[in-house]
Design a protein around this motif. Structure first.
Motif, PDB file in Angstrom:
ATOM      1  N   ALA A  12       0.841  -1.157  -0.076  1.00 21.98           N
ATOM      2  CA  ALA A  12       0.101  -0.255  -0.037  1.00 21.98           C
ATOM      3  C   ALA A  12       0.967   1.077   0.100  1.00 21.98           C
ATOM      4  O   ALA A  12       1.957   1.272   0.564  1.00 21.98           O
ATOM      5  N   MET A  13       0.297   2.285  -0.529  1.00 23.21           N
ATOM      6  CA  MET A  13       0.971   3.623  -0.735  1.00 23.21           C
ATOM      7  C   MET A  13       0.164   4.643  -0.365  1.00 23.21           C
ATOM      8  O   MET A  13      -0.730   4.796  -0.728  1.00 23.21           O
ATOM      9  N   VAL A  14       0.897   5.690   0.403  1.00 19.08           N
ATOM     10  CA  VAL A  14       0.173   6.979   0.883  1.00 19.08           C
ATOM     11  C   VAL A  14       1.293   8.015   0.919  1.00 19.08           C
ATOM     12  O   VAL A  14       2.580   8.054   0.905  1.00 19.08           O
ATOM     13  N   SER A  15       0.721   9.079   0.435  1.00 22.06           N
ATOM     14  CA  SER A  15       1.482  10.485   0.203  1.00 22.06           C
ATOM     15  C   SER A  15       1.257  11.174   1.439  1.00 22.06           C
ATOM     16  O   SER A  15       0.138  11.716   1.548  1.00 22.06           O
ATOM     17  N   ALA A  58      -0.922  -1.365  -7.026  1.00 24.23           N
ATOM     18  CA  ALA A  58      -0.669  -1.420  -5.487  1.00 24.23           C
ATOM     19  C   ALA A  58      -1.789  -0.585  -5.016  1.00 24.23           C
ATOM     20  O   ALA A  58      -2.493   0.141  -5.456  1.00 24.23           O
ATOM     21  N   THR A  59      -2.119  -0.769  -3.656  1.00 26.54           N
ATOM     22  CA  THR A  59      -3.198  -0.057  -2.956  1.00 26.54           C
ATOM     23  C   THR A  59      -2.669   1.300  -2.667  1.00 26.54           C
ATOM     24  O   THR A  59      -1.625   1.588  -2.126  1.00 26.54           O
ATOM     25  N   ARG A  63      -5.580  -2.883   9.325  1.00 25.62           N
ATOM     26  CA  ARG A  63      -7.137  -3.481   8.958  1.00 25.62           C
ATOM     27  C   ARG A  63      -7.066  -4.629   7.886  1.00 25.62           C
ATOM     28  O   ARG A  63      -7.810  -5.139   8.040  1.00 25.62           O
ATOM     29  N   ASN A  64      -6.447  -3.988   6.644  1.00 28.91           N
ATOM     30  CA  ASN A  64      -6.639  -4.754   5.354  1.00 28.91           C
ATOM     31  C   ASN A  64      -5.641  -5.681   5.270  1.00 28.91           C
ATOM     32  O   ASN A  64      -5.416  -6.131   3.979  1.00 28.91           O
ATOM     33  N   HIS A  65      -4.643  -5.986   6.154  1.00 28.91           N
ATOM     34  CA  HIS A  65      -3.605  -7.127   6.222  1.00 28.91           C
ATOM     35  C   HIS A  65      -2.585  -6.802   5.208  1.00 28.91           C
ATOM     36  O   HIS A  65      -2.209  -7.671   4.495  1.00 28.91           O
TER      37      HIS A  65
END
Length: 459
Positions: free
Chosen positions: A133-136, A157-158, A181-183
Motif C-alpha cells: 500500500a502507498m500513501v503520500s 498497488a493499493t 486493518r486490511n492485512h
C-alpha cells in the motif's frame, strides 16, 4: 555510468605491461592516475585519500602470479577495494516485522522519491510477492498526491487516500491503521521533499518517523549530485535513523562519484539504484557487480537475472524447437528477438553489462544501436503477415509499399532483408546441435576485443 573512470583505469593498467611485480616505483604513477580518475568522477576527497592509501598498501610488493600480469594484479586489488568501499554485498530491505512493515521515503526536493516509491512497490510485489500500500504525506507540492495515485494504479498497488488539508503526521497514522486493518504486508510512506537546512521540515519528518516507527527509512538521492549526495545523506542521517540509501538517475551520471562516496561518508548501505525512468528500472545495488562494471568487466550476473525476468521463455523455447526442426528464421522471429532486447534496456543496456564492451558502450548509448533496432521493427511492422513469414516474396512494388508505410527509404528495406538473410543462414547451423559450429564460425568474424582473441571456453 563510470565511463571516464573505466577508461582511466584501463589506461593505467596498460602502462604496467612488462613489469615482473608491483613496486613502489611502478605503482606511483598508476596510483596518481587512479587518484585523478576518482576526483574527476566526483568522489569525495576523504574517500579518494582512504581508497588510494589502501590500494597502495595492499598492492606494493604483490608478487605477480604466473597467470596474471602486473596490470591484472593491480585490477584485482582495485576491484577488492572498490567492493569494500561500496559495502561488500547487497543489503536487502529488512521486512521481517509484524505486518505492515513500514518503509519511509525521505530526501531532497526533486530527488525522485515519489517515482522511486512506485518502482519499489512494483519490485516488492513482483520479486518478494508482498502486498503493498502507498500513501503520500506531501501536502505542499501541487499534484504530489495525484502523482503517487497514478503510480499506484500503474503498478497495481493499493493507494491510500490523503488530502492537503490534513497534517502529514495524521495522514501517516491513518494510513498505518488502514494497512493493519486490511492485512497489507508493506506500507510505503512518501514524504515531502525538503532541504536539510529547513528546521521545520526536518522536525515534521521526525514526527512522522516517531508516529509510524518504520522498519526501513530510505534516503533517496540524485546520483548526478556527485559527492554532494554523500554530504546531504550524512545531514539527513544526523536527523533520522536512516537504514539505507537509494541512488536515483544513475543512468544520467557518467561519473559515478555518489555510488563510491555514499557508503564511506554515511556508513549507510546503498540498497537500490535507479537506472532509468521506466517503472521497472530499479535494481538492488550489488557492490561487487558495480566494481566489475567500473573496471570494464561487465555485469553478467545482472544480465542473466534480467533475462530470466523479462525474456518470454515460451517464445524462446518455440524458436529453439522451430530451428532444431530446420524451419527458417523468418522476419516475425527477427522482430520478436529485437522486442525482447528492447525489454532488457535496448542495445546500450546490454552492452553496458557485457564484459569487454565498455569501449563500445558510449557510441551505442548515443542511440545509434537503438535507433537502428527501432527502424528495423518499424519496417517489419509495415509488412503483411505473409511477407514476414516468406521474405522471398518481397520484390520491387512490395518494397516500395513497405518503405512508404514506415516512412523510410527502399534502401533501408533492402538493408534489413540482407541482414535477415545473413542471420537466417547462421540460424540454420542450430539444426542438429550445431551451436558449437556456429560459435566457431562467429569467432573468426569477431573483431578484436569481442571474443575473437580469447576464443570460446571448451571449443
Amino acid at each position: 555510468m563510470f565511463e571516464n573512470l573505466s577508461d582511466r583505469l584501463s589506461h593505467t593498467v596498460k602502462k604496467l605491461k612488462g613489469q615482473a611485480r608491483l613496486t613502489e616505483d611502478n605503482i606511483k604513477e598508476a596510483m596518481r592516475e587512479v587518484r585523478m580518475a576518482l576526483l574527476e568522477a566526483d568522489v569525495a576527497l576523504p574517500v579518494v585519500r582512504t581508497f588510494v592509501d589502501k590500494v597502495k598498501e595492499r598492492a606494493i610488493g604483490v608478487e605477480v602470479q604466473g597467470s596474471l600480469s602486473p596490470g591484472q594484479a593491480l585490477v584485482k586489488v582495485v576491484n577488492d577495494e572498490l567492493v569494500k568501499i561500496m559495502g561488500e554485498a547487497n543489503e536487502s530491505l529488512d521486512l521481517n516485522a509484524q505486518p505492515p512493515a513500514v518503509v519511509l521515503m525521505a530526501g531532497l526536493q526533486g530527488a525522485g522519491k515519489t517515482t522511486t516509491a512506485g518502482k519499489l512497490a512494483k519490485l516488492l510485489q513482483e520479486r518478494e510477492k508482498k502486498t503493498v500500500a502507498m500513501v503520500s504525506c506531501d501536502v505542499y507540492r501541487p499534484a504530489a498526491i495525484k502523482q503517487l495515485q497514478t503510480l499506484a494504479g500503474q503498478v497495481e498497488a493499493t493507494f491510500i487516500e490523503s488530502d492537503i488539508e490534513q497534517s502529514p503526521v495524521d495522514i501517516a497514522i491513518a494510513a498505518l491503521d488502514y494497512a493493519k486493518r486490511n492485512h497489507i504486508d508493506v506500507l510505503l510512506v512518501d514524504t515531502a521533499g525538503r532541504l536539510h537546512v529547513d528546521a521545520d521540515m526536518m522536525d515534521e519528518i521526525q514526527l512522522i518517523h516517531a508516529a509510524v516507527k518504520p522498519v526501513e527509512t530510505l534516503f533517496v538521492v540524485d546520483a548526478m549530485t556527485g559527492q554532494d549526495a554523500a554530504n546531504t545523506a550524512k545531514a539527513f542521517g544526523d536527523a533520522l535513523p536512516l537504514t539505507g540509501v537509494v541512488l536515483t538517475k544513475a543512468d544520467g551520471d557518467a561519473r559515478g562519484g555518489a555510488a563510491l562516496s555514499v557508503r564511506e561518508v554515511t556508513g549507510k548501505p546503498i540498497k537500490f539504484i535507479g537506472m532509468g525512468e521506466k517503472i521497472d528500472e530499479l535494481e538492488p545495488f550489488h557492490p561487487e557487480r558495480m566494481a566489475s562494471r567500473i573496471l570494464g568487466m561487465g555485469d553478467v550476473l545482472s544480465l542473466v537475472e534480467e533475462a530470466q525476468r523479462k525474456v518470454d521463455h515460451k517464445d524462446a523455447q518455440q524458436l529453439a524447437k522451430k530451428l532444431n526442426k530446420g524451419k527458417g528464421f523468418d522476419l516475425e522471429d527477427l522482430r520478436n528477438q529485437m522486442l525482447q532486447m528492447q525489454k532488457m534496456g535496448g542495445m546500450g543496456g546490454l552492452m553496458d553489462k557485457l564484459p569487454g564492451m565498455g569501449k563500445m558502450t558510449q557510441a551505442v548509448q548515443d542511440g545509434a544501436g537503438d535507433k537502428e533496432v527501432n527502424r528495423m521493427v518499424a519496417i517489419i511492422n509495415s509488412m503483411t503477415p505473409k511477407e514476414r513469414r516468406f521474405p522471398a516474396v518481397i520484390k520491387g512494388s512490395r518494397k516500395k509499399r513497405i518503405a512508404a508505410g514506415c516512412g523510410l527509404q527502399i534502401q533501408d528495406v533492402n538493408r534489413l532483408l540482407k541482414q535477415h538473410k545473413q542471420m537466417s543462414k547462421m540460424m540454420k547451423k542450430f539444426k542438429g546441435g550445431g551451436l558449437k559450429k556456429m560459435m566457431r564460425g562467429m569467432k573468426g568474424q569477431m573483431p578484436p576485443g569481442m571474443g575473437g582473441g580469447g576464443g570460446f571456453p571448451g571449443m
